[in-house]
Design a protein around this motif. Structure first.
Motif, PDB file in Angstrom:
ATOM      1  N   VAL A   1       0.764  -1.070   0.010  1.00  0.00           N
ATOM      2  CA  VAL A   1      -0.108   0.339  -0.130  1.00  0.00           C
ATOM      3  C   VAL A   1       0.692   1.041  -0.167  1.00  0.00           C
ATOM      4  O   VAL A   1       2.003   1.184   0.805  1.00  0.00           O
ATOM      5  CB  VAL A   1      -0.653   0.057   1.387  1.00  0.00           C
ATOM      6  CG1 VAL A   1      -0.439  -0.199   2.233  1.00  0.00           C
ATOM      7  CG2 VAL A   1      -2.461   1.387   1.540  1.00  0.00           C
ATOM      8  N   LEU A   2       0.532   2.081  -0.787  1.00  0.00           N
ATOM      9  CA  LEU A   2       1.034   3.272  -0.464  1.00  0.00           C
ATOM     10  C   LEU A   2       0.579   4.248  -0.132  1.00  0.00           C
ATOM     11  O   LEU A   2      -0.534   4.283  -0.091  1.00  0.00           O
ATOM     12  CB  LEU A   2       1.388   4.131  -2.118  1.00  0.00           C
ATOM     13  CG  LEU A   2       2.017   5.664  -2.781  1.00  0.00           C
ATOM     14  CD1 LEU A   2       3.301   5.088  -2.310  1.00  0.00           C
ATOM     15  CD2 LEU A   2       1.768   6.200  -3.277  1.00  0.00           C
ATOM     16  N   THR A   3       0.854   4.558   1.478  1.00  0.00           N
ATOM     17  CA  THR A   3       0.022   5.476   2.497  1.00  0.00           C
ATOM     18  C   THR A   3       0.679   6.641   2.730  1.00  0.00           C
ATOM     19  O   THR A   3       1.805   6.629   3.026  1.00  0.00           O
ATOM     20  CB  THR A   3      -0.508   4.702   3.138  1.00  0.00           C
ATOM     21  OG1 THR A   3      -1.115   5.438   3.987  1.00  0.00           O
ATOM     22  CG2 THR A   3       1.344   3.750   3.428  1.00  0.00           C
ATOM     23  N   LEU A   4       0.103   8.052   2.895  1.00  0.00           N
ATOM     24  CA  LEU A   4       0.312   9.149   4.400  1.00  0.00           C
ATOM     25  C   LEU A   4       0.176   8.711   5.147  1.00  0.00           C
ATOM     26  O   LEU A   4       0.668   9.399   6.240  1.00  0.00           O
ATOM     27  CB  LEU A   4      -0.516  10.263   3.716  1.00  0.00           C
ATOM     28  CG  LEU A   4      -0.082  10.880   1.998  1.00  0.00           C
ATOM     29  CD1 LEU A   4      -1.062  11.519   2.057  1.00  0.00           C
ATOM     30  CD2 LEU A   4       1.467  11.287   1.587  1.00  0.00           C
ATOM     31  N   GLY A   5      -0.569   7.774   5.912  1.00  0.00           N
ATOM     32  CA  GLY A   5      -0.698   7.389   7.482  1.00  0.00           C
ATOM     33  C   GLY A   5       0.447   5.759   7.756  1.00  0.00           C
ATOM     34  O   GLY A   5       0.313   5.372   6.972  1.00  0.00           O
ATOM     35  N   PRO A   6       0.237   5.521   8.803  1.00  0.00           N
ATOM     36  CA  PRO A   6       0.752   4.531   9.469  1.00  0.00           C
ATOM     37  C   PRO A   6      -0.516   3.375   9.129  1.00  0.00           C
ATOM     38  O   PRO A   6      -1.383   3.097   8.552  1.00  0.00           O
ATOM     39  CB  PRO A   6       0.310   4.466  10.361  1.00  0.00           C
ATOM     40  CG  PRO A   6      -0.804   5.590  10.718  1.00  0.00           C
ATOM     41  CD  PRO A   6      -0.391   6.153  10.421  1.00  0.00           C
ATOM     42  N   SER A   7       0.613   2.380   8.598  1.00  0.00           N
ATOM     43  CA  SER A   7       0.128   0.890   7.824  1.00  0.00           C
ATOM     44  C   SER A   7       0.605  -0.178   8.644  1.00  0.00           C
ATOM     45  O   SER A   7       1.855  -0.663   8.676  1.00  0.00           O
ATOM     46  CB  SER A   7       0.024   0.494   6.948  1.00  0.00           C
ATOM     47  OG  SER A   7      -0.195  -0.300   6.262  1.00  0.00           O
ATOM     48  N   GLU A   8       0.306  -1.669   9.119  1.00  0.00           N
ATOM     49  CA  GLU A   8       0.800  -2.554  10.012  1.00  0.00           C
ATOM     50  C   GLU A   8       1.187  -3.550   8.825  1.00  0.00           C
ATOM     51  O   GLU A   8       0.985  -3.754   7.165  1.00  0.00           O
ATOM     52  CB  GLU A   8      -0.067  -3.345  10.710  1.00  0.00           C
ATOM     53  CG  GLU A   8      -0.951  -2.382  12.176  1.00  0.00           C
ATOM     54  CD  GLU A   8      -1.762  -3.270  12.646  1.00  0.00           C
ATOM     55  OE1 GLU A   8      -1.766  -4.862  12.633  1.00  0.00           O
ATOM     56  OE2 GLU A   8      -2.479  -2.755  13.849  1.00  0.00           O
ATOM     57  N   GLU A   9       2.460  -4.107   8.859  1.00  0.00           N
ATOM     58  CA  GLU A   9       2.856  -4.586   8.157  1.00  0.00           C
ATOM     59  C   GLU A   9       2.817  -5.779   8.438  1.00  0.00           C
ATOM     60  O   GLU A   9       2.833  -6.123   9.441  1.00  0.00           O
ATOM     61  CB  GLU A   9       4.693  -4.496   8.309  1.00  0.00           C
ATOM     62  CG  GLU A   9       4.992  -3.110   7.172  1.00  0.00           C
ATOM     63  CD  GLU A   9       6.544  -2.649   6.930  1.00  0.00           C
ATOM     64  OE1 GLU A   9       7.002  -4.031   6.907  1.00  0.00           O
ATOM     65  OE2 GLU A   9       6.876  -1.661   7.012  1.00  0.00           O
TER      66      GLU A   9
END
Length: 228
Positions: free
Chosen positions: A220-228
């Motif tokens: 995911v290309l994101t500006l926010g936090p994302s769980e790996e």
């Protein structure tokens, strides 16, 4: 990235065209005669057709004319070994949008196809942007906060797809199909390698969006936090 159909009975020549266009990130199908082309165009929507004039079961000129009579607006690039003025006029009159003669120069071919596809695209979708990343698909140029980013053709296509689907998880299968034109996983780490390279370039240019691996799912290309 565009979905293209090459109609050419010389399989080796068709593969050379396919290879050149896939380097640009396009998805390319090949038909070897008029009948196969008709069947394929009835089943799939294409952004452009590269059509040889001389085919085993008929003329590409006739096929182009029939497609136009059926209401198809798909841009057509005629390809032929004849460079006479009369042949060019016949091709354009049959409904072709452009004309190329053999032998083909790869760079000219790519440029003509880019121009061809732009005629198909609605206004406003040539530029994609997300979090300071701007993708100019017409010029095949990527910038981050106004600074040009040097990307290999496949990296450009990958980034464009991720920007187009920003904040959405895209699976490995989706990337293989849309970026590499593969319907089956070849069992290699080609996706992981390109994602790692692209992630490194985003970090190098201090991009605000991050390219995150979502374990067991995709990226995911994101500006926010994302769980790996």
């Amino acid at each position: 990235m565009a979905k293209l159909l090459v109609v050419e009975d010389d399989r080796m020549f068709a593969e050379l065209i396919r290879h050149a266009l896939r380097e640009e990130g396009h998805l390319v199908d090949v038909a070897t005669d008029c009948a196969e082309a008709r069947a394929t165009t009835s089943e799939h929507a294409y952004d452009g057709i590269l059509l040889d004039v001389s085919l085993p079961d008929g003329s590409g000129l006739t096929l182009a004319r029939e497609l136009r009579q059926e209401g198809s607006e798909t841009p057509i690039l005629m390809i032929t070994g004849n460079d006479g003025k009369r042949d060019v006029v016949q091709g354009l009159d049959a409904g072709a949008d452009d004309y190329l003669t053999k032998p083909l120069d790869d760079e000219i071919l790519k440029a003509r196809v880019r121009a061809l596809v732009r005629r198909r695209e609605p206004r406003g979708i040539e530029t994609l942007s997300f979090g300071g990343i701007v993708i100019d698909r017409a010029m095949r140029r990527a910038t981050i906060d106004g600074h040009r980013v040097a990307l290999a053709p496949r990296e450009f296509t990958l980034l464009a797809f991720l920007v187009q689907h920003a904040e959405q998880i895209v699976t490995r299968s989706e990337l293989l199909e849309k970026v590499w034109d593969l319907t089956l996983d070849p069992g290699s780490n080609v996706v992981d390698v390109h994602v790692a390279r692209l992630r490194g370039k985003l970090r190098e240019h201090h991009a605000k969006p991050t390219l995150v691996t979502v374990r067991g799912t995709g990226y995911v290309l994101t500006l926010g936090p994302s769980e790996e």
